[in-house]
Write a protein that holds these residues in place. Structure first.
Motif, PDB file in Angstrom:
ATOM      1  N   ALA A 139       0.879   3.922  -2.953  1.00  0.00           N
ATOM      2  CA  ALA A 139       0.515   5.290  -2.585  1.00  0.00           C
ATOM      3  C   ALA A 139       1.552   6.273  -3.126  1.00  0.00           C
ATOM      4  CB  ALA A 139       0.409   5.413  -1.068  1.00  0.00           C
TER       5      ALA A 139
ATOM      6  N   SER B  36      -6.871   4.921   3.391  1.00  0.00           N
ATOM      7  CA  SER B  36      -6.369   5.555   2.160  1.00  0.00           C
ATOM      8  C   SER B  36      -7.013   6.917   1.964  1.00  0.00           C
ATOM      9  CB  SER B  36      -6.667   4.659   0.951  1.00  0.00           C
ATOM     10  OG  SER B  36      -6.004   3.428   1.053  1.00  0.00           O
TER      11      SER B  36
ATOM     12  N   ILE C  25      -6.733  -2.187  -3.152  1.00  0.00           N
ATOM     13  CA  ILE C  25      -7.470  -2.727  -2.002  1.00  0.00           C
ATOM     14  C   ILE C  25      -8.371  -3.874  -2.433  1.00  0.00           C
ATOM     15  CG2 ILE C  25      -9.260  -2.172  -0.310  1.00  0.00           C
ATOM     16  CD1 ILE C  25      -7.967   0.649  -0.169  1.00  0.00           C
TER      17      ILE C  25
ATOM     18  N   ALA D 213      -5.152  10.469   1.943  1.00  0.00           N
ATOM     19  CA  ALA D 213      -5.276  11.376   0.798  1.00  0.00           C
ATOM     20  C   ALA D 213      -5.709  12.768   1.247  1.00  0.00           C
ATOM     21  CB  ALA D 213      -6.280  10.812  -0.205  1.00  0.00           C
TER      22      ALA D 213
ATOM     23  N   THR E 285      -7.855   8.087  -4.015  1.00  0.00           N
ATOM     24  CA  THR E 285      -8.731   7.069  -3.419  1.00  0.00           C
ATOM     25  C   THR E 285      -9.201   6.073  -4.450  1.00  0.00           C
ATOM     26  OG1 THR E 285      -9.511   8.778  -1.871  1.00  0.00           O
ATOM     27  CG2 THR E 285     -10.750   6.729  -1.948  1.00  0.00           C
TER      28      THR E 285
ATOM     29  N   LEU F 199      -9.306  -0.418   5.025  1.00  0.00           N
ATOM     30  CA  LEU F 199      -8.205  -0.047   4.126  1.00  0.00           C
ATOM     31  C   LEU F 199      -8.593   1.151   3.269  1.00  0.00           C
ATOM     32  CD1 LEU F 199      -6.878  -3.530   2.903  1.00  0.00           C
ATOM     33  CD2 LEU F 199      -6.017  -2.085   4.760  1.00  0.00           C
TER      34      LEU F 199
ATOM     35  N   LEU G 209       0.827  -1.207   0.000  1.00  0.00           N
ATOM     36  CA  LEU G 209       0.000   0.000   0.000  1.00  0.00           C
ATOM     37  C   LEU G 209       0.864   1.260   0.000  1.00  0.00           C
ATOM     38  CD1 LEU G 209      -2.911  -0.897   2.463  1.00  0.00           C
ATOM     39  CD2 LEU G 209      -2.940  -0.860  -0.033  1.00  0.00           C
TER      40      LEU G 209
ATOM     41  N   MET H   6      -6.215   3.793  -5.290  1.00  0.00           N
ATOM     42  CA  MET H   6      -5.912   2.880  -4.190  1.00  0.00           C
ATOM     43  C   MET H   6      -6.990   1.815  -4.040  1.00  0.00           C
ATOM     44  SD  MET H   6      -2.985   3.468  -2.792  1.00  0.00           S
ATOM     45  CE  MET H   6      -3.118   2.608  -1.227  1.00  0.00           C
ATOM     46  N   SER H   7      -8.222   2.129  -4.410  1.00  0.00           N
ATOM     47  CA  SER H   7      -9.307   1.150  -4.291  1.00  0.00           C
ATOM     48  C   SER H   7      -9.031  -0.082  -5.152  1.00  0.00           C
ATOM     49  CB  SER H   7     -10.651   1.777  -4.686  1.00  0.00           C
ATOM     50  OG  SER H   7     -10.716   2.044  -6.073  1.00  0.00           O
TER      51      SER H   7
END
Length: 349
Positions: A30, A206, A153, A210, A146, A202, A26, A149-150
């Protein structure tokens, strides 16, 4: 369902070396996503400077154009778009949704809004002023980060979902769990909720990260025009962040539920992982390979990005609108929950 049962299932997602691998991956992604956003800003700002715009928009207060002249400009472009729409319908003979048509309708809606409500306002922007560009604002960064990152995840959530069902079928752990003094429905509920919470935590972490970075790095949170379902025009500012997170969370939970269903029904780790990832990446892959091509009923299976209906470009695939997409998402989730409950309760382990 007891708390200890749920707690035990939830801790599996962070057991052993998983938590260190999760944190490392992660953090790496990121960093890469932040770097990507900064790179996009650099290149787009260079283009914007060449065009003479600031942050992709140019407000009326920064121009010498009168409201009457600008209204005439909007009206001229509105008439051109309407003529383009009629010609497009004649040439393509579409009686259903089409992405190009969606974009035309969205721009028509914006122009009609500007003409009807007056253009000499603080929030009025040129309709063709680099619409849809990545902007150097807090809201744009949080949305970009977001959403990106999803995807990571979802990958971890799918792996976790396969481990709490399919992997336990394979290793025989499920048979041992069923010997404990719990009803099957309680075991199923504990496992499903633990995966949901795992993905949601998670996602929230994130999102908070952010917001912290975006709040420090980007001071501007200017309002911008949003078009809902290619017809309703409104301005969005800070609420964009919350709305975007809600849609990203819904999209994430849908794919988590899909992987849970596959894990329960198939009892195969390989099949769960393969089908989950294929369905997750199918929409983007199809768009990359074919563009916005029509694939009929396939749009009902892959068009779950509800946030897309608040953009000028619209959803990834044809044949859908916001209400139909939302309704189908609910129907799918109800179907997944009902069938996995029936299968798990009746299956001979």
């Amino acid at each position: 369902m007891t708390f200890s049962l749920f707690s035990g299932e939830f801790k599996k997602g962070f057991s052993g070396n998983r938590k260190f691998i999760l944190a490392a991956v992660l953090f790496l992604f990121a960093f890469l996503f932040i770097l990507s956003f900064e790179t996009l800003i650099y290149f787009e700002n260079d283009i914007i400077e060449q065009l003479g715009y600031e942050n992709g928009t140019q407000s009326l207060q920064e121009t010498d154009i009168s409201e009457e002249d600008l209204t005439a400009y909007y009206t001229e472009n509105l008439n051109l778009l309407k003529a383009q729409r009629e010609e497009y319908l004649k040439e393509n003979n579409y009686d259903n949704f089409d992405t190009t048509l969606y974009i035309i309708d969205s721009n028509i809606a914006i122009l009609e809004y500007l003409i009807e409500n007056g253009t000499a306002t603080e929030n009025s922007y040129y309709i063709y002023s680099y619409n849809g560009a990545i902007r150097e604002t807090f809201a744009d960064f949080v949305d970009f980060f977001t959403s990106a990152m999803s995807s990571v995840i979802i990958v971890f959530a799918v792996i976790f979902a396969s481990s709490v069902f399919a992997e336990e079928y394979k290793t025989g752990t499920m048979r041992l769990i069923l010997t404990r003094p719990y009803f099957r429905k309680d075991i199923l509920r504990a496992k499903v909720l633990s995966v949901y919470l795992y993905a949601l935590i998670l996602l929230i972490v994130s999102f908070i990260g952010a917001c912290i970075y975006g709040g420090i790095r980007f001071k501007d949170n200017a309002t911008f025009m949003a078009v809902f379902n290619s017809s309703n025009v409104f301005f969005m500012g800070g609420e964009q962040v919350i709305l975007s997170f809600v849609f990203i969370a819904l999209n994430t939970m849908f794919f988590v539920q899909l992987s849970l269903w596959l894990s329960v029904v198939s009892k195969s780790t390989a099949l769960t992982l393969t089908l989950s990832f294929i369905l997750f990446f199918a929409g983007s892959l199809w768009k990359t390979v074919t563009g916005y091509a029509y694939i009929g009923y396939a749009s009902y299976l892959t068009n779950m990005d509800l946030g897309a209906f608040f953009t000028v470009t619209g959803p990834l695939l044809k044949g859908m609108n916001f209400y139909a997409s939302f309704a189908l998402t609910v129907v799918y989730c109800l179907f997944f929950n009902a069938t996995q409950f029936i299968v798990f309760n009746r299956r001979d382990i």
